[in-house]
Design a protein around this motif. Sequence first.
Motif, mmCIF file in Angstrom:
data_model
loop_
_atom_site.group_PDB
_atom_site.id
_atom_site.type_symbol
_atom_site.label_atom_id
_atom_site.label_comp_id
_atom_site.label_asym_id
_atom_site.label_seq_id
_atom_site.Cartn_x
_atom_site.Cartn_y
_atom_site.Cartn_z
ATOM 1 N N GLN A 1 -0.846 30.360 -5.968
ATOM 2 C CA GLN A 1 -2.138 30.646 -4.840
ATOM 3 C C GLN A 1 -1.536 30.412 -3.794
ATOM 4 O OE1 GLN A 1 -2.454 27.042 -6.677
ATOM 5 N NE2 GLN A 1 -2.815 29.057 -9.098
ATOM 6 N N PRO A 2 -1.338 31.337 -3.142
ATOM 7 C CA PRO A 2 -1.944 31.205 -1.728
ATOM 8 C C PRO A 2 -2.761 31.112 -0.832
ATOM 9 C CG PRO A 2 -2.420 33.573 -2.226
ATOM 10 C CD PRO A 2 -2.063 32.711 -3.778
ATOM 11 N N GLU A 3 -2.362 30.227 0.759
ATOM 12 C CA GLU A 3 -3.663 29.858 1.500
ATOM 13 C C GLU A 3 -4.672 30.573 1.521
ATOM 14 O OE1 GLU A 3 -0.487 30.022 1.516
ATOM 15 O OE2 GLU A 3 0.610 27.703 2.296
ATOM 16 N N THR A 4 -4.666 32.540 1.769
ATOM 17 C CA THR A 4 -5.513 33.076 1.676
ATOM 18 C C THR A 4 -6.175 33.270 0.606
ATOM 19 O OG1 THR A 4 -4.439 34.997 1.392
ATOM 20 C CG2 THR A 4 -4.595 34.929 3.236
ATOM 21 N N TYR A 5 -6.144 32.515 -0.773
ATOM 22 C CA TYR A 5 -7.254 32.502 -1.539
ATOM 23 C C TYR A 5 -7.911 31.583 -1.485
ATOM 24 C CZ TYR A 5 -8.558 32.376 -6.485
ATOM 25 O OH TYR A 5 -9.133 31.906 -7.500
ATOM 26 N N PRO B 1 -3.742 25.989 7.054
ATOM 27 C CA PRO B 1 -3.559 25.044 6.082
ATOM 28 C C PRO B 1 -2.684 26.313 5.333
ATOM 29 C CG PRO B 1 -5.560 27.162 5.353
ATOM 30 C CD PRO B 1 -4.899 27.086 6.933
ATOM 31 N N VAL B 2 -1.464 25.218 5.038
ATOM 32 C CA VAL B 2 0.071 25.260 4.820
ATOM 33 C C VAL B 2 -0.487 24.152 3.281
ATOM 34 C CG1 VAL B 2 2.246 24.264 4.534
ATOM 35 C CG2 VAL B 2 0.692 25.681 6.573
ATOM 36 N N ASN B 3 0.825 25.115 2.212
ATOM 37 C CA ASN B 3 0.408 24.503 0.315
ATOM 38 C C ASN B 3 1.547 23.691 0.941
ATOM 39 O OD1 ASN B 3 -1.808 25.655 -0.304
ATOM 40 N ND2 ASN B 3 -0.745 27.864 -1.440
ATOM 41 N N ILE B 4 1.824 22.600 0.139
ATOM 42 C CA ILE B 4 2.349 21.772 -0.280
ATOM 43 C C ILE B 4 2.839 21.499 -1.346
ATOM 44 C CG2 ILE B 4 4.309 19.685 0.527
ATOM 45 C CD1 ILE B 4 4.014 21.945 2.960
ATOM 46 N N ILE C 1 4.334 28.865 -1.646
ATOM 47 C CA ILE C 1 4.739 27.999 -0.804
ATOM 48 C C ILE C 1 5.824 29.034 0.612
ATOM 49 C CG2 ILE C 1 5.423 25.916 -1.824
ATOM 50 C CD1 ILE C 1 7.869 25.978 -1.830
ATOM 51 N N SER C 2 5.112 30.115 0.347
ATOM 52 C CA SER C 2 5.972 31.571 1.398
ATOM 53 C C SER C 2 5.812 30.813 2.540
ATOM 54 C CB SER C 2 5.457 32.287 1.499
ATOM 55 O OG SER C 2 5.278 32.949 0.132
ATOM 56 N N ARG C 3 4.565 30.230 3.072
ATOM 57 C CA ARG C 3 4.212 29.639 4.694
ATOM 58 C C ARG C 3 4.793 28.797 4.623
ATOM 59 N NH1 ARG C 3 -1.781 29.693 5.747
ATOM 60 N NH2 ARG C 3 -2.407 31.916 5.741
ATOM 61 N N ALA C 4 4.793 27.964 3.909
ATOM 62 C CA ALA C 4 5.947 26.012 4.143
ATOM 63 C C ALA C 4 7.723 26.371 4.522
ATOM 64 C CB ALA C 4 6.081 25.440 3.033
ATOM 65 N N LYS C 5 8.022 27.009 3.515
ATOM 66 C CA LYS C 5 8.815 28.428 4.247
ATOM 67 C C LYS C 5 9.517 28.291 4.960
ATOM 68 C CE LYS C 5 10.811 28.452 -0.585
ATOM 69 N NZ LYS C 5 10.640 29.581 -1.888
ATOM 70 N N ASN C 6 9.155 29.618 5.563
ATOM 71 C CA ASN C 6 8.984 30.383 6.400
ATOM 72 C C ASN C 6 8.582 30.008 8.185
ATOM 73 O OD1 ASN C 6 9.414 32.209 5.117
ATOM 74 N ND2 ASN C 6 7.315 33.170 4.250
ATOM 75 N N LEU C 7 7.582 28.864 7.387
ATOM 76 C CA LEU C 7 6.890 28.943 9.153
ATOM 77 C C LEU C 7 7.133 27.417 9.306
ATOM 78 C CD1 LEU C 7 3.104 30.117 8.995
ATOM 79 C CD2 LEU C 7 5.240 30.746 10.335
ATOM 80 N N LEU C 8 7.340 26.457 8.633
ATOM 81 C CA LEU C 8 8.436 25.478 8.263
ATOM 82 C C LEU C 8 9.205 25.004 7.750
ATOM 83 C CD1 LEU C 8 4.880 22.830 6.379
ATOM 84 C CD2 LEU C 8 5.615 23.504 9.033
#
Length: 310
Positions: free
Chosen positions: A129-133, A235-238, A280-287
Amino acid sequence: MKILVAGGAGFIGSHLVDRLLAQDHHVDVIDNFVTGQKINLKHLADNENFELFSGDICNLESLPREKYDRIYNLASPASPIDFKKISIEILLTGSQGHLNLLQLAENCGARILFASTSEVYGDPLVNPQPETYYGNVNCRGERACYDEAKRFGEALTVNFQKYRGVNSRTVRIFNTYGPRMRPNDGRVIPNFFMQALVGQGLTIYGNGQQTRSLCYVSDMARGIETLMESDVDQPVNIGNTHEMTILEIADLINDLTGNNTPHIFQDLPENDPKVRQPDISRAKNLLGWRPQVDVREGLKETMEFFKTCL
Ligand SMILES: NC(=O)c1ccc[n+]([C@@H]2O[C@H](COP(=O)([O-])OP(=O)(O)OC[C@H]3O[C@@H](n4cnc5c(N)ncnc54)[C@H](O)[C@@H]3O)[C@@H](O)[C@H]2O)c1
């Protein structure tokens, strides 16, 4: 910094408090102990940078009258066994309670983080599940009190950010485990350990092919703090991406505990998610965040904790 952690006597909250205190922040906790326990914070009794307020975030009067730099809102029962017993309280905590904390953040210019959940995706039709779902949630089902409270909490957060200028962060937490979970809280890891450690068969709902991805609590606390201190207001998935079937988790726990009693199969509860894995692409890329603790190592630590609960 001066920090308020709502729900800090709970499982994840208490680990976050330890992490923040280790960095010399001043940390206040507000908790009504509906699912949290004072024992989770007992080791902090003599810490001068720590203060515990007993109170319900739904009640404006019980909020500390202090000026904070950061407010973490982790207050909310999170276990399915609570959904039947205190569903209205859960709905109010995610709505009225979170509103009160947003207003506190607005009044003192604090940055606020809302602990949302993978449950906003419901029984997902896409995996991972990506955050955009947008999710697949039954607003009238057994889990609605929790899922919809969190969805409403996110909507409140984003509107306070857009129209009232409150600086906010939203973390979508996926299944987390570790020491200080309530032994009887009905979630899969405590259930399995409490059964395996006394040589009972593990209760498997459905055929055990449904999946979960388990994140160790130290990884989670680090992810939550990293998000708070970032400039990411989406929002960011962790969570951990290592997806396992319930049967695989059961077999691993039996292996660790040396239990070899056969599993006990029961019907799957309504709307139980069949798959669960964060993107968790967002967490990896942005954080720059990624989980570090291997599931076998994390479960060993957790087992030692549950041994002390017997
Ligand atoms: N543990 C997980 O796997 C998981 C997964 C997704 C989201 N989350 C979210 O993370 C947060 C922490 O979860 P947890 O597993 O540590 O649960 P927990 O039940 O151990 O902690 C929640 C804490 O909030 C307190 N609380 C509840 N309602 C309150 C209220 N109205 N006022 C004051 N305090 C209140 C409880 O007493 C408890 O100490 C929750 O918001 C939960 O929804 C957890």
